[in-house]
Design an enzyme around this catalytic site. Structure first.
Site, PDB file in Angstrom:
ATOM      1  N   GLU A   1      37.184  39.292  36.793  1.00 30.31           N
ATOM      2  CA  GLU A   1      38.070  38.177  36.449  1.00 30.31           C
ATOM      3  C   GLU A   1      38.540  38.230  34.997  1.00 30.31           C
ATOM      4  O   GLU A   1      39.623  37.738  34.673  1.00 30.31           O
ATOM      5  CB  GLU A   1      37.371  36.841  36.738  1.00 30.31           C
ATOM      6  CG  GLU A   1      37.197  36.601  38.232  1.00 30.31           C
ATOM      7  CD  GLU A   1      36.307  35.411  38.570  1.00 30.31           C
ATOM      8  OE1 GLU A   1      36.536  34.787  39.614  1.00 30.31           O
ATOM      9  OE2 GLU A   1      35.366  35.106  37.794  1.00 30.31           O
TER      10      GLU A   1
ATOM     11  N   GLY B   1      38.032  30.215  47.167  1.00 31.83           N
ATOM     12  CA  GLY B   1      38.333  30.111  48.581  1.00 31.83           C
ATOM     13  C   GLY B   1      39.239  28.910  48.810  1.00 31.83           C
ATOM     14  O   GLY B   1      39.118  27.888  48.142  1.00 31.83           O
TER      15      GLY B   1
ATOM     16  N   MET C   1      32.396  28.527  42.632  1.00 30.78           N
ATOM     17  CA  MET C   1      30.977  28.386  42.290  1.00 30.78           C
ATOM     18  C   MET C   1      30.697  28.102  40.809  1.00 30.78           C
ATOM     19  O   MET C   1      29.540  28.123  40.398  1.00 30.78           O
ATOM     20  CB  MET C   1      30.217  29.655  42.740  1.00 30.78           C
ATOM     21  CG  MET C   1      30.370  29.928  44.234  1.00 30.78           C
ATOM     22  SD  MET C   1      29.571  31.431  44.810  1.00 30.78           S
ATOM     23  CE  MET C   1      27.842  31.024  44.587  1.00 30.78           C
ATOM     24  N   GLU C   2      31.741  27.830  40.007  1.00 32.54           N
ATOM     25  CA  GLU C   2      31.504  27.635  38.568  1.00 32.54           C
ATOM     26  C   GLU C   2      32.270  26.466  37.936  1.00 32.54           C
ATOM     27  O   GLU C   2      31.802  25.872  36.943  1.00 32.54           O
ATOM     28  CB  GLU C   2      31.875  28.904  37.773  1.00 32.54           C
ATOM     29  CG  GLU C   2      31.060  30.127  38.110  1.00 32.54           C
ATOM     30  CD  GLU C   2      31.593  30.879  39.338  1.00 32.54           C
ATOM     31  OE1 GLU C   2      32.775  30.657  39.704  1.00 32.54           O
ATOM     32  OE2 GLU C   2      30.837  31.656  39.939  1.00 32.54           O
TER      33      GLU C   2
ATOM     34  N   ASP D   1      40.337  34.119  49.459  1.00 28.80           N
ATOM     35  CA  ASP D   1      39.872  34.039  50.860  1.00 28.80           C
ATOM     36  C   ASP D   1      40.035  32.597  51.336  1.00 28.80           C
ATOM     37  O   ASP D   1      40.390  31.728  50.554  1.00 28.80           O
ATOM     38  CB  ASP D   1      38.396  34.461  50.952  1.00 28.80           C
ATOM     39  CG  ASP D   1      37.501  33.585  50.086  1.00 28.80           C
ATOM     40  OD1 ASP D   1      37.232  33.966  48.936  1.00 28.80           O
ATOM     41  OD2 ASP D   1      37.112  32.491  50.539  1.00 28.80           O
TER      42      ASP D   1
HETATM   43  N1  SAH Z   1      30.962  39.838  45.982  1.00 27.56           N
HETATM   44  C1  SAH Z   1      30.160  39.290  44.902  1.00 27.56           C
HETATM   45  C2  SAH Z   1      29.796  37.853  45.143  1.00 27.56           C
HETATM   46  C3  SAH Z   1      30.976  36.942  44.993  1.00 27.56           C
HETATM   47  S1  SAH Z   1      30.548  35.258  45.066  1.00 27.56           S
HETATM   48  C4  SAH Z   1      28.907  40.159  44.778  1.00 27.56           C
HETATM   49  O1  SAH Z   1      28.502  40.752  45.750  1.00 27.56           O
HETATM   50  O2  SAH Z   1      28.361  40.188  43.677  1.00 27.56           O
HETATM   51  C5  SAH Z   1      32.153  34.540  45.021  1.00 27.56           C
HETATM   52  C6  SAH Z   1      32.786  34.323  43.652  1.00 27.56           C
HETATM   53  O3  SAH Z   1      34.155  34.021  43.808  1.00 27.56           O
HETATM   54  C7  SAH Z   1      32.212  33.145  42.884  1.00 27.56           C
HETATM   55  O4  SAH Z   1      32.263  33.405  41.501  1.00 27.56           O
HETATM   56  C8  SAH Z   1      33.118  31.967  43.295  1.00 27.56           C
HETATM   57  O5  SAH Z   1      33.467  31.160  42.189  1.00 27.56           O
HETATM   58  C9  SAH Z   1      34.380  32.597  43.870  1.00 27.56           C
HETATM   59  N2  SAH Z   1      34.683  32.313  45.288  1.00 27.56           N
HETATM   60  C10 SAH Z   1      35.701  32.909  45.949  1.00 27.56           C
HETATM   61  N3  SAH Z   1      35.723  32.530  47.251  1.00 27.56           N
HETATM   62  C11 SAH Z   1      34.693  31.653  47.422  1.00 27.56           C
HETATM   63  C12 SAH Z   1      34.204  30.940  48.546  1.00 27.56           C
HETATM   64  N4  SAH Z   1      34.743  31.078  49.758  1.00 27.56           N
HETATM   65  N5  SAH Z   1      33.120  30.144  48.380  1.00 27.56           N
HETATM   66  C13 SAH Z   1      32.553  30.021  47.168  1.00 27.56           C
HETATM   67  N6  SAH Z   1      32.972  30.694  46.057  1.00 27.56           N
HETATM   68  C14 SAH Z   1      34.044  31.510  46.171  1.00 27.56           C
END
Ligand code: SAH
Length: 246
Positions: A12, A94, A188-189, A212
């Site tokens: 990001e 998302g 998530m932040e 997504d």
């Molecule tokens: N693929 C990463 C994990 C990503 S977690 C790994 O394996 O390390 C998802 C991140 O994108 C988080 O920082 C959150 O803020 C954001 N995000 C995007 N889509 C999301 C969703 N459907 N639910 C929650 N957070 C989402």
């Protein structure tokens, strides 16, 4: 003015570091770190902070790692240690609102914590005593964002962003969050950053590009669109910084 640009993941903030340092976008962390020329690196409490001078202004860029706790830690360091006066968050999210498609940009009007739950004591979801369910983002920064969007011909959406320590990939959970909080996007932040900035009275702005739809395909879509959506958000944030200091 001292401005913070924050993300959760290296993907990001990489386009932001590249832009500030004046080299073409690279996604390899090792490459970025060994090739940054105009950026000073600080390591604090397990995170890296990249300090740059940009057109005479101080910019501090950081990624927190995923989740509310890490995000609150990073936002606190940016405010208390680096003394930033504005905080702009850039990242992916998302979609909860069906009008939001992959790649779309959404600026948070206000943010809430969808996983904060002491309802057993009769409180509403997302509430703890002396706290707030929703925290408003800065109105001036949002207005600036609308100007940037207009100038660039971008259809910037605004809406409520719900934050929690869960990657939501479940239509039921998604619907619940949408109904309970009226939220348009989920991540998530953001709300953690909002709590910190609100407490310290630092104007903040949270921008997310959709990666997504928080449904069964979310993990797959996320991997597919993370880079593209991160880039869209980062490009917009850079334009906002230009406007803010311009
Ligand atoms: N693929 C990463 C994990 C990503 S977690 C790994 O394996 O390390 C998802 C991140 O994108 C988080 O920082 C959150 O803020 C954001 N995000 C995007 N889509 C999301 C969703 N459907 N639910 C929650 N957070 C989402």
């Amino acid at each position: 003015m001292k401005i913070a640009i924050m993300g959760a993941m290296i993907e990001e903030i990489e386009p932001i570091l590249s832009a500030l340092d004046g080299h073409p976008p690279q996604s390899d962390l090792a490459y970025i770190l060994s090739n940054l020329k105009n950026v000073r690196l600080h390591s604090i409490a397990g995170n890296r902070y990249f300090e740059a001078k940009y057109k005479g202004h101080d910019i501090v860029v950081a990624y927190s790692k995923i989740g509310k706790v890490y995000a609150a830690l990073t936002a606190s360091v940016l405010v208390q240690h680096f003394k930033v006066e504005r905080l702009l968050f850039s990242g992916v999210a998302g979609a909860l609102n069906p009008d939001l498609k992959i790649g779309d940009l959404i600026a948070a009007t206000k943010l809430c914590q969808h996983d904060l739950d002491i309802t057993a004591f009769g409180h509403p979801y997302g509430y703890v005593p002396e706290g707030k369910i929703y925290i408003q983002s800065d109105e001036y920064l949002r207005m600036l964002a609308k100007e940037v969007a207009k100038e660039k011909g971008i259809d910037l959406k605004e809406g409520i962003i719900a934050t929690g320590d869960q990657f939501v990939a479940d239509p039921k959970r998604k619907e619940w969050i949408r109904k309970t909080f009226g939220a348009d996007a989920i991540e998530m932040e953001g709300a953690a950053v909002a709590v910190v900035c609100d407490a310290f009275d630092v104007p903040f702005f949270v921008l997310r590009s959709i990666s997504d739809a928080a449904d069964m395909d979310a993990a797959f879509d996320f991997d597919e669109f993370l880079k593209h959506s991160s880039r869209r958000s980062a490009d917009f944030i850079i334009s906002m910084v230009e406007k803010l200091i311009g």
